[in-house]
Write a protein that holds these residues in place. Structure first.
Motif, mmCIF file in Angstrom:
data_model
loop_
_atom_site.group_PDB
_atom_site.id
_atom_site.type_symbol
_atom_site.label_atom_id
_atom_site.label_comp_id
_atom_site.label_asym_id
_atom_site.label_seq_id
_atom_site.Cartn_x
_atom_site.Cartn_y
_atom_site.Cartn_z
ATOM 1 N N GLU A 367 -18.636 105.543 -18.452
ATOM 2 C CA GLU A 367 -20.031 105.502 -18.925
ATOM 3 C C GLU A 367 -20.871 106.664 -18.410
ATOM 4 O OE1 GLU A 367 -22.439 102.141 -19.349
ATOM 5 O OE2 GLU A 367 -20.794 100.746 -19.631
ATOM 6 N N PRO A 368 -20.954 106.867 -17.081
ATOM 7 C CA PRO A 368 -21.773 107.994 -16.611
ATOM 8 C C PRO A 368 -21.261 109.350 -17.064
ATOM 9 C CG PRO A 368 -20.546 106.984 -14.785
ATOM 10 C CD PRO A 368 -20.436 106.073 -15.945
ATOM 11 N N ILE A 369 -19.942 109.489 -17.195
ATOM 12 C CA ILE A 369 -19.385 110.764 -17.674
ATOM 13 C C ILE A 369 -19.924 111.066 -19.068
ATOM 14 C CG2 ILE A 369 -17.278 111.881 -18.509
ATOM 15 C CD1 ILE A 369 -15.782 110.568 -16.179
ATOM 16 N N MET A 370 -19.915 110.071 -19.955
ATOM 17 C CA MET A 370 -20.329 110.324 -21.333
ATOM 18 C C MET A 370 -21.835 110.508 -21.466
ATOM 19 S SD MET A 370 -17.768 110.964 -22.945
ATOM 20 C CE MET A 370 -18.913 111.510 -24.214
ATOM 21 N N TRP A 371 -22.640 109.872 -20.584
ATOM 22 C CA TRP A 371 -24.085 110.102 -20.648
ATOM 23 C C TRP A 371 -24.409 111.559 -20.322
ATOM 24 C CZ3 TRP A 371 -26.773 107.524 -23.603
ATOM 25 C CH2 TRP A 371 -26.784 106.123 -23.656
ATOM 26 N N PHE A 372 -23.541 112.190 -19.552
ATOM 27 C CA PHE A 372 -23.763 113.592 -19.195
ATOM 28 C C PHE A 372 -23.572 114.504 -20.397
ATOM 29 C CE2 PHE A 372 -22.296 117.694 -17.395
ATOM 30 C CZ PHE A 372 -23.380 117.970 -16.570
ATOM 31 N N PHE A 373 -22.738 114.075 -21.362
ATOM 32 C CA PHE A 373 -22.392 114.941 -22.487
ATOM 33 C C PHE A 373 -23.075 114.578 -23.799
ATOM 34 C CE2 PHE A 373 -18.807 115.584 -19.592
ATOM 35 C CZ PHE A 373 -18.797 116.970 -19.543
ATOM 36 N N THR A 374 -23.720 113.467 -23.884
ATOM 37 C CA THR A 374 -24.414 113.114 -25.119
ATOM 38 C C THR A 374 -25.620 112.234 -24.827
ATOM 39 O OG1 THR A 374 -24.186 112.082 -27.322
ATOM 40 C CG2 THR A 374 -22.952 111.076 -25.512
ATOM 41 N N ASN A 375 -26.657 112.358 -25.641
ATOM 42 C CA ASN A 375 -27.838 111.494 -25.509
ATOM 43 C C ASN A 375 -27.948 110.542 -26.703
ATOM 44 O OD1 ASN A 375 -28.493 113.373 -27.449
ATOM 45 N ND2 ASN A 375 -30.045 114.414 -26.227
ATOM 46 N N ASN A 376 -26.861 110.422 -27.472
ATOM 47 C CA ASN A 376 -26.817 109.522 -28.619
ATOM 48 C C ASN A 376 -26.140 108.219 -28.188
ATOM 49 O OD1 ASN A 376 -25.604 108.192 -31.017
ATOM 50 N ND2 ASN A 376 -26.405 109.963 -32.142
ATOM 51 N N ASN A 377 -26.870 107.095 -28.268
ATOM 52 C CA ASN A 377 -26.356 105.812 -27.769
ATOM 53 C C ASN A 377 -25.060 105.392 -28.457
ATOM 54 O OD1 ASN A 377 -28.451 105.446 -25.947
ATOM 55 N ND2 ASN A 377 -29.749 104.383 -27.432
ATOM 56 N N VAL A 379 -22.844 107.247 -30.167
ATOM 57 C CA VAL A 379 -21.759 108.172 -29.818
ATOM 58 C C VAL A 379 -21.249 107.860 -28.417
ATOM 59 C CG1 VAL A 379 -21.192 110.584 -29.317
ATOM 60 C CG2 VAL A 379 -22.535 110.018 -31.351
ATOM 61 N N HIS A 380 -22.179 107.593 -27.502
ATOM 62 C CA HIS A 380 -21.811 107.276 -26.112
ATOM 63 C C HIS A 380 -20.941 106.036 -26.027
ATOM 64 C CE1 HIS A 380 -22.472 104.966 -22.376
ATOM 65 N NE2 HIS A 380 -22.367 106.135 -21.780
ATOM 66 N N ASP A 381 -21.328 104.985 -26.748
ATOM 67 C CA ASP A 381 -20.578 103.723 -26.677
ATOM 68 C C ASP A 381 -19.163 103.867 -27.231
ATOM 69 O OD1 ASP A 381 -22.797 102.590 -25.557
ATOM 70 O OD2 ASP A 381 -23.496 101.621 -27.405
#
Length: 475
Positions: A367-377, A379-381
């Motif tokens: 989860e934290p890794i992907m928040w670093f690379f995208t701000n789209n909810n 896409v992140h999920d």
């Protein structure tokens, strides 16, 4: 206890000396002495080399993931990389053939033939690259739409794809030169070239994407410009080291004159190797299409983001497994067959340790890794779910890569080609399609099919390795 401190200091000193030798690329005879030491001398720079290759992808992902049209940008980068995997496959296949033959000649103490074979491999690679790069530049938009991109996204990403394909000969040279250096046992030069290329990319990416002073913001196109320029600088560094006459390989201009016999020998090893990687890469293209079809632009962006993170962790393991290719090739050349086999087993043990660590990190920190690379909810999920599912097969990936490199390093490129064909096209793709479409799991069905298929491929590779056909191959 009074002797514990001197013992600890001695151990640290030996570790430091080994690390220094590995990074400096000091000449070593890998056909004798400690196998663990030989693996580490090769694996350390190879892992750092591949770590830098993976950082290329993450740097682009970070900056384009924060653009205004981030879902279009991330999807374009991912789909372009998926198509480029065909070119990567050619580069990797010919590079693997060059590594095998150069390593075998070095093991036979024949550096002149090793250098000639390497230069002939470059001629073959550049010829094939020209045939594929030109259509890639011309039909960039059509290729993106065929891959599942929307018309709007394809138009947005066309300049990025054209620049990337236009500079693909640089990628080809980067792979080939490094394959030659690795075959000769000088993995440090390969590592340093990727470090130089990546540092340049890190500096140029924010400048060309976002603009700086008089330099305009090129957006997504700037990412392609930065990466291509960084890789070009890395290739120039490789070229200098190849022609300065200081290494074990002494290259002269006459080695570039086509030699039908050597070209024939290279193609015999390279053709199955290229097919081996094409089979694998085309399967990834098919999987990307299934995800785009069932998950739309955001589903595709999430999947491509997860693959970037996965490759960031996997490429160092590929570098580690590259030690097996060099050691197998050189030891077979020196007729040290038992040592070649033990080298593979030792490398596999190191790989399992590394991949177990990465699996734990991926499961806990997705989860934290992907928040670093995208701000789209959304896409992140999707990306988070993909990372967690894909990480379940990391240990199998690690062992499988070592065995594939062992086969290839021996010149037995046919065995992994057949394993890939059955594993990817007759098992992984039908499984992904069935889970995604028939059972209506969508992108999750693709995520599940990947570790399941990789586990099956690894088990098949272990069985074939034990049968030992690779020990009898002549190159």
């Amino acid at each position: 206890m009074p002797n514990s401190t001197p013992i600890a200091r001695g151990k640290l000193s030996r570790i430091f000396t080994l690390l220094k030798q590995a990074l400096a690329g000091e000449s070593a005879d890998f056909t004798q002495g400690s196998i663990r030491r030989a693996v580490l001398l090769l694996a350390i720079p190879m892992m750092l080399e591949m770590a830098m290759e993976s950082v290329f992808a993450l740097v682009d992902l970070y900056f384009v993931g924060h653009l205004e049209n981030s879902s279009f940008a991330v999807q374009t980068v991912g789909l372009t990389e998926s198509v480029l995997t065909i070119l990567y496959s050619i580069a990797m296949g010919i590079s693997m053939a060059a590594t095998a033959i150069v390593a075998r000649r070095i093991g036979e103490k024949d550096p002149v033939s090793a250098a000639k074979s390497g230069m002939q491999a470059i001629l073959i690679a550049l010829s094939l690259n020209l045939i594929l790069a030109v259509p890639g530049c011309i039909y960039a938009k059509e290729i993106l739409m065929t891959m599942g991109s929307s018309a709007e996204s394809a138009i947005y990403g066309t300049p990025f794809m054209r620049i990337t394909f236009g500079g693909s000969f640089i990628i080809m040279l980067l792979f080939l030169f490094n394959g030659i250096f690795r075959g000769a046992g000088n993995a440090a030069i390969a590592m340093k070239s990727l470090w130089i290329a990546n540092i340049c990319n890190i500096i140029l990416c924010p400048v060309l994407i976002n603009g700086f002073g008089p330099i305009p913001a090129f957006g997504l196109t700037g990412a392609a410009m930065a990466t291509t320029t960084g890789r070009l600088i890395g290739v120039l560094y490789q070229t200098y080291n190849l022609f300065n006459g200081k290494g074990i390989l002494k290259v002269v201009a006459s080695y570039f004159i086509p030699d039908p016999e050597q070209i024939k020998a290279l193609i015999k090893v390279a053709a199955p190797a290229v097919l081996q990687f094409v089979i694998a890469s085309c399967s990834w293209i098919f999987l990307a299409q299934v995800v785009a079809h069932t998950g739309g632009d955001e589903g595709s962006a999430g999947y491509q983001s997860a693959l970037r993170i996965m490759m960031f962790f996997m490429l160092p393991a590929w570098g580690l497994s590259g030690a097996a290719a060099t050691l197998v090739g050189q030891n077979l050349g020196a007729n040290e067959i038992i040592r070649a086999e033990r080298s593979v087993i030792t490398t596999a043990k190191f790989s399992v340790t590394y991949m177990t660590t990465i699996m734990i990190i991926s499961l806990l920190a997705a989860e934290p890794i992907m928040w670093f690379f995208t701000n789209n909810n959304h896409v992140h999920d999707i990306a988070t779910r993909a990372i967690r599912i894909l990480s379940a097969g990391y240990i199998f990936y690690g062992i499988g890569m070592v065995l594939i490199n062992a086969f290839n390093g021996a010149g037995d490129t046919k065995t992994p080609t057949w394993v890939n064909f059955f594993g990817f096209w007759l098992f992984q793709i039908p499984l992904a399609y069935t889970l995604s479409i028939h059972f209506k799991l969508g992108p999750t069905g693709v995520f599940l099919a990947i570790p399941i298929a990789e586990a099956a491929i690894t088990i098949a590779s272990i069985i074939l390795f034990k049968r030992g056909r690779w020990k009898t191959i002549k190159v």
